[in-house]
Structure formats: structure tokens, C-alpha cells
Write an enzyme that holds these catalytic residues in place. Structure first.
Site, mmCIF file in Angstrom:
data_model
loop_
_atom_site.group_PDB
_atom_site.id
_atom_site.type_symbol
_atom_site.label_atom_id
_atom_site.label_comp_id
_atom_site.label_asym_id
_atom_site.label_seq_id
_atom_site.Cartn_x
_atom_site.Cartn_y
_atom_site.Cartn_z
ATOM 1 N N ILE A 16 20.604 39.184 0.824
ATOM 2 C CA ILE A 16 19.252 39.549 0.391
ATOM 3 C C ILE A 16 18.202 38.722 1.106
ATOM 4 O O ILE A 16 17.180 39.255 1.566
ATOM 5 C CB ILE A 16 19.127 39.384 -1.135
ATOM 6 C CG1 ILE A 16 19.983 40.438 -1.854
ATOM 7 C CG2 ILE A 16 17.670 39.499 -1.579
ATOM 8 C CD1 ILE A 16 20.095 40.229 -3.358
ATOM 9 N N TYR A 153 26.279 31.601 -14.544
ATOM 10 C CA TYR A 153 25.372 32.386 -13.697
ATOM 11 C C TYR A 153 24.339 33.102 -14.564
ATOM 12 O O TYR A 153 23.129 33.075 -14.277
ATOM 13 C CB TYR A 153 26.187 33.388 -12.885
ATOM 14 C CG TYR A 153 25.395 34.241 -11.937
ATOM 15 C CD1 TYR A 153 24.873 33.722 -10.756
ATOM 16 C CD2 TYR A 153 25.182 35.600 -12.202
ATOM 17 C CE1 TYR A 153 24.148 34.519 -9.879
ATOM 18 C CE2 TYR A 153 24.462 36.400 -11.336
ATOM 19 C CZ TYR A 153 23.954 35.858 -10.166
ATOM 20 O OH TYR A 153 23.243 36.656 -9.300
ATOM 21 N N LYS A 157 20.225 32.581 -14.627
ATOM 22 C CA LYS A 157 19.306 33.668 -14.286
ATOM 23 C C LYS A 157 18.366 33.989 -15.451
ATOM 24 O O LYS A 157 17.196 34.331 -15.238
ATOM 25 C CB LYS A 157 20.092 34.910 -13.867
ATOM 26 C CG LYS A 157 20.833 34.740 -12.543
ATOM 27 C CD LYS A 157 19.896 34.439 -11.383
ATOM 28 C CE LYS A 157 20.620 34.438 -10.044
ATOM 29 N NZ LYS A 157 19.705 34.177 -8.901
#
Length: 255
Positions: A16, A153, A157
Site C-alpha cells: 500500500i 493487530y 488498529k
């Protein structure tokens, strides 16, 4: 749109981050590329230069406070203050919660939450002085929902989306916007690693594991990196959108 801004993209050596850097350069911005791998940065930089883009590779470890400071100083010495920050550095791994170690937890928080915080904090004084700035953090759909096997994770986030929302509220009248882009499963090296891990845990082939991830998106496929870059470019182009977690997930999380 406003063009010719000084941009800094972390995690720009692949996936990305690389796609975002290429898109911003194509839009006429000067783009500093930051990541740990100098060789990979040079490859992305060469691709951008081949298309007449202005690019500055800056090897840096964003989990190191001194590394973040050195990264900013390198950009400022070359081009001046950072006007657009895209915090795309991030990673995650799949483990059951009971198997997640303290080191796993610390690593996820440090890279996915603390590093964007430090990068944002360092960018803000110059943005506030000029009353213009754009900050985009690459989060995830798991910033908005819980998902099994990725507790560290997911928590990191969720945290970074909270940081984005709080910063946007604080800065709303300053000319600085702060947004998150929340992709689903994207066709990147990180997803390749996830596919291998699923295959090893489940006994399914990698092709079966990849297909299972593709089906997590209602559109039935993985998201392309360029589609995430499109969302970032939108956040850079507009001053009326701030405090948002923009889903690029093929309809997986409706909001």
C-alpha cells in the site's frame, strides 16, 4: 486540487505504501519515501523517477523515536516541512489470543499505533503554522470490528482510529485534516504472509487460503493497492473531510 505539496509516506517500500507514493507523485507532489529497507526504497524511487516524479528515499525505522526525528530532518533539509503525511507502515500476524506473547503485543502497538502518533506529533507544528496539512493513516477494517486470531493487530488498529478521530476533533478549525483509510484484505506481501500462516495452521492449500480471504470482501476479491491509494488521494485533495475512517473493503463493513 492542490498540487506540488511535500509528502512523506512511511512504509513506502512495498504494498500500500508504495502504491500511495506512486499515486501522489503522479498527482504532481514531491514524495519522500520512508521504510527500513534501503534497497526496496530505491526500487520504488526508480519507478517513480521513470515517470518523471520527484522522490526522496529516506531509510528510517519509524518504531525508533530518533529514527522518526532523523526522517523528518532529512525531508526538511531537502524540501522543507512535510505538508502531507501518510502513515502506511504497519504489520500484523495471526495468533490465538492465548498464544499472543507480550512481545507480539508490544510490537503491534509500537508499529501500528505509537509510530503513527510520533509521526503525527512531529508533523503538526509546521502544518499548524501554515494552517494547512493533510494526515492519512492506513488503518484496517479491523479498526471497526473484532476479528479472531489477530487480537494485537486489531487492538492497535482500533487505537490508531481513535487517535485519528481525536486529532481531527482537536484540529478541525486549523486547516489540518486527519483521516484513516480502512482497507479489507489487500493484495500485498503482508497478505501473502497471512495466506502462508493460514495454510500452515489449517492444512489448506495457499490457493484455498487466498480464496477464503478474497471471499471476506462481498465483492469476492482482494482489494488492489491502487484502490487504497485512490482513497488516500481523495483525503489529500479535500479539506472538508476529516475524522473519518474510510472503508476500502468491498462492502465488508457498512457505515
Amino acid at each position: 486540487m492542490t498540487s506540488g505539496r511535500v509528502c512523506l509516506v512511511t512504509g513506502a517500500s512495498s504494498g500500500i505504501g508504495a502504491a500511495v507514493a506512486e499515486r501522489l507523485a503522479a498527482d504532481g507532489h514531491r514524495v519522500a519515501l520512508a521504510a527500513r529497507s534501503e534497497d526496496d526504497l530505491d526500487a520504488v524511487a526508480a519507478s517513480i523517477r521513470a515517470n518523471d516524479g520527484q522522490v526522496l528515499p529516506v531509510p528510517a525505522d519509524v518504531t525508533d523515536a530518533e529514527g522518526v526525528e532523523g526522517m523528518y530532518r532529512a525531508v526538511e533539509e531537502a524540501w522543507g516541512p512535510v505538508e502531507v503525511l501518510v502513515a502506511a507502515a504497519g504489520s500484523g500476524s495471526g495468533k490465538a489470543l492465548v498464544d499472543t506473547t507480550d512481545d507480539d503485543w508490544r510490537g503491534a502497538i509500537e508499529l501500528n499505533l505509537t509510530a503513527p502518533f510520533r509521526c503525527l506529533r512531529r508533523a503538526l507544528p509546521a502544518m499548524l503554522e501554515r494552517r494547512w496539512g493533510r494526515v492519512v493513516v492506513i488503518a484496517s477494517v479491523v479498526a471497526k470490528r473484532g476479528e479472531a486470531q489477530v487480537a494485537a493487530y486489531t487492538a492497535s488498529k482500533h487505537g490508531v482510529l481513535g487517535l485519528v478521530r481525536s486529532a481531527a476533533a482537536e484540529l478541525a478549525s486549523s486547516g489540518v485534516t486527519v483521516n484513516a483509510v480502512c482497507p479489507g484484505y489487500v493484495d500485498t506481501p503482508m497478505t501473502d504472509r497471512t495466506v502462508r500462516a493460514i495454510s500452515e495452521r489449517s492444512g489448506r492449500t495457499e490457493e484455498q487460503a487466498r480464496d477464503a480471504l478474497a471471499r471476506r470482501q462481498p465483492i469476492g476479491r482482494l482489494i488492489a493497492t491502487g484502490e487504497v491509494a485512490d482513497a488516500v488521494a481523495f483525503c489529500v485533495a479535500t479539506g472538508a473531510v476529516t475524522g473519518q475512517g474510510i472503508n476500502v473493503d468491498g462492502g465488508a463493513v457498512q457505515s
